[in-house]
Design a protein around this motif. Sequence first.
Motif, PDB file in Angstrom:
ATOM      1  N   UNK A   1      -4.615  12.892   2.405  1.00  0.00           N
ATOM      2  CA  UNK A   1      -5.537  12.655   3.513  1.00  0.00           C
ATOM      3  C   UNK A   1      -5.048  11.520   4.400  1.00  0.00           C
ATOM      4  N   UNK A   2      -4.654  10.414   3.789  1.00  0.00           N
ATOM      5  CA  UNK A   2      -4.221   9.243   4.561  1.00  0.00           C
ATOM      6  C   UNK A   2      -2.881   9.490   5.243  1.00  0.00           C
ATOM      7  N   UNK A   3      -1.958  10.151   4.544  1.00  0.00           N
ATOM      8  CA  UNK A   3      -0.654  10.452   5.133  1.00  0.00           C
ATOM      9  C   UNK A   3      -0.796  11.438   6.294  1.00  0.00           C
ATOM     10  N   UNK A   4      -1.643  12.442   6.121  1.00  0.00           N
ATOM     11  CA  UNK A   4      -1.841  13.437   7.184  1.00  0.00           C
ATOM     12  C   UNK A   4      -2.457  12.797   8.418  1.00  0.00           C
ATOM     13  N   UNK A   5      -3.310  11.794   8.233  1.00  0.00           N
ATOM     14  CA  UNK A   5      -3.895  11.094   9.373  1.00  0.00           C
ATOM     15  C   UNK A   5      -2.823  10.378  10.187  1.00  0.00           C
ATOM     16  N   UNK A   6      -1.824   9.820   9.504  1.00  0.00           N
ATOM     17  CA  UNK A   6      -0.721   9.151  10.205  1.00  0.00           C
ATOM     18  C   UNK A   6       0.115  10.162  10.981  1.00  0.00           C
TER      19      UNK A   6
ATOM     20  N   UNK B   1       0.835  -1.205   0.000  1.00  0.00           N
ATOM     21  CA  UNK B   1       0.000   0.000   0.000  1.00  0.00           C
ATOM     22  C   UNK B   1       0.867   1.251   0.000  1.00  0.00           C
ATOM     23  N   UNK B   2       1.065   1.818  -1.177  1.00  0.00           N
ATOM     24  CA  UNK B   2       1.835   3.053  -1.295  1.00  0.00           C
ATOM     25  C   UNK B   2       1.299   3.849  -2.467  1.00  0.00           C
ATOM     26  N   UNK B   3       1.731   5.084  -2.589  1.00  0.00           N
ATOM     27  CA  UNK B   3       1.350   5.905  -3.735  1.00  0.00           C
ATOM     28  C   UNK B   3       2.513   6.830  -4.082  1.00  0.00           C
ATOM     29  N   UNK B   4       2.566   7.203  -5.346  1.00  0.00           N
ATOM     30  CA  UNK B   4       3.626   8.081  -5.829  1.00  0.00           C
ATOM     31  C   UNK B   4       3.044   9.464  -6.080  1.00  0.00           C
ATOM     32  N   UNK B   5       3.651  10.484  -5.494  1.00  0.00           N
ATOM     33  CA  UNK B   5       3.209  11.854  -5.773  1.00  0.00           C
ATOM     34  C   UNK B   5       4.367  12.646  -6.364  1.00  0.00           C
ATOM     35  N   UNK B   6       4.017  13.662  -7.120  1.00  0.00           N
ATOM     36  CA  UNK B   6       5.003  14.508  -7.787  1.00  0.00           C
ATOM     37  C   UNK B   6       5.188  15.785  -6.981  1.00  0.00           C
TER      38      UNK B   6
ATOM     39  N   UNK C   1       4.531   5.762   1.699  1.00  0.00           N
ATOM     40  CA  UNK C   1       4.205   4.436   2.224  1.00  0.00           C
ATOM     41  C   UNK C   1       3.094   4.548   3.263  1.00  0.00           C
ATOM     42  N   UNK C   2       2.070   3.715   3.136  1.00  0.00           N
ATOM     43  CA  UNK C   2       0.960   3.697   4.084  1.00  0.00           C
ATOM     44  C   UNK C   2       0.886   2.344   4.802  1.00  0.00           C
TER      45      UNK C   2
END
Length: 427
Positions: free
Chosen positions: A355-360, A243-248, A281-282
């Motif tokens: 949203x998910x990263x900020x929650x962590x 569970x991960x995502x790539x941002x620019x 990484x989530x």
Amino acid sequence: YQRRVHGDSRSKSSFLFFSSRFLFVDIIRQMAELSRKNVFSSVRESCGKCVDNAKYIKIDDTKLAEFAKTIDLNKIYASPVGFPLKFTSQASEINFLACLHLLNIGSGYRNELHKATGRGAWDTITFGLLGLHISCGDLTSDVMCRLTLVDVQELFRFPLYEEYEIQAGIHTDRPGPLFGLAEKIIKLLNDSGAILRSHSCRDFADFILNTPQKVGVSKEEQEEYYASDLVHKLVTAFPGFNDHCIIDLGEKTEEKTEEKTEEKTEEKTEEQDKANKLNVLIFKKVQLLCHDLYTRFGKEEKKLNFKDVDELTVFSDNVIPAVYRYYGILNVEDEIAQILESKAILSNTRAECELRAAAIVASDRIVALVNSSNHKQTETQQTQEKKFHSYKHINAAILDHHIWGHIGKLPEIRSFPRHYSQHTSFY
């Protein structure tokens, strides 16, 4: 690539091919680096960078501190781990838990599921997996590989197709609103079954218990066990857990800028392209699995008695971000807020990731504030209400269960709009 920069007449498609290839290699390199440092540190570091460079989300530390004051260490919700099944062995239950968390998806189909079945995503997945276990026994790699969409429809009890009228008096079926969820479930099962076969493992329990967690260390030599090692092993082997995502990070934060010309876009150097990409990484499902394995079996199985369970992050999906938005901890840019308020599908993957990263990130700050407060217990004891417990201190996993199982169930929170994504297979 260098020839293209200096005037060679390669096409844009060739440039994109090589650019994508470099990005893929870089992602593989980043994943390999996880084996050289703690996975949970990597999660926190990447989420912190994501928040620092956020386009759509801001954390309000004043509201966060106010929320932390409402967390009473004498009344923390404790979620039990158990199911109405009699398992034939410890391995059978471990395998069931692993399959359950692999399939812990569908939050983006919550409204459609309630309309069709009266159940939410978690209850639907649990119901279906219980049915699979009862009808097929242990979900071995062979069973996982041969399951089909028909099995999903029969066992998970939600419709895959809907009837529609082609013309007056003539009707036929077409994929319904839940067809995409069924496809995700069957892909996770089929693909994971094939991976287990490739490792010569009967099932997930075999993979978890009988393959070494640390690279270069045999299972006989390993004396201490860490959740971070198991997380690394699972996300490396199984895309369904990765569970991960790539941002620019190179994207402009202004509302809109003039589009760059094709020539300027193509002339980005490889180093600039890689430097601007952040692998966030989530690892929600796999961390939750490790926590449940520790809670259920840590006292009886040394391989699951993880020494670093306090280092787990919250299991970030769409519930905790919604709770934090409700309390004003997360402030969302207006354009995204309108999408969330309308309960429309959030197709903006960067906003979803933020949203998910900020929650962590916010959860770690809340844990620190709660543990530094002056109302700590002198000793841990159970409160009068069985579902609540008292703690000397909490970690992120305990906070997660308290929010997900108690605060998130309050009527005003349940009715508050969450973000919905139907492209993900991670929550």
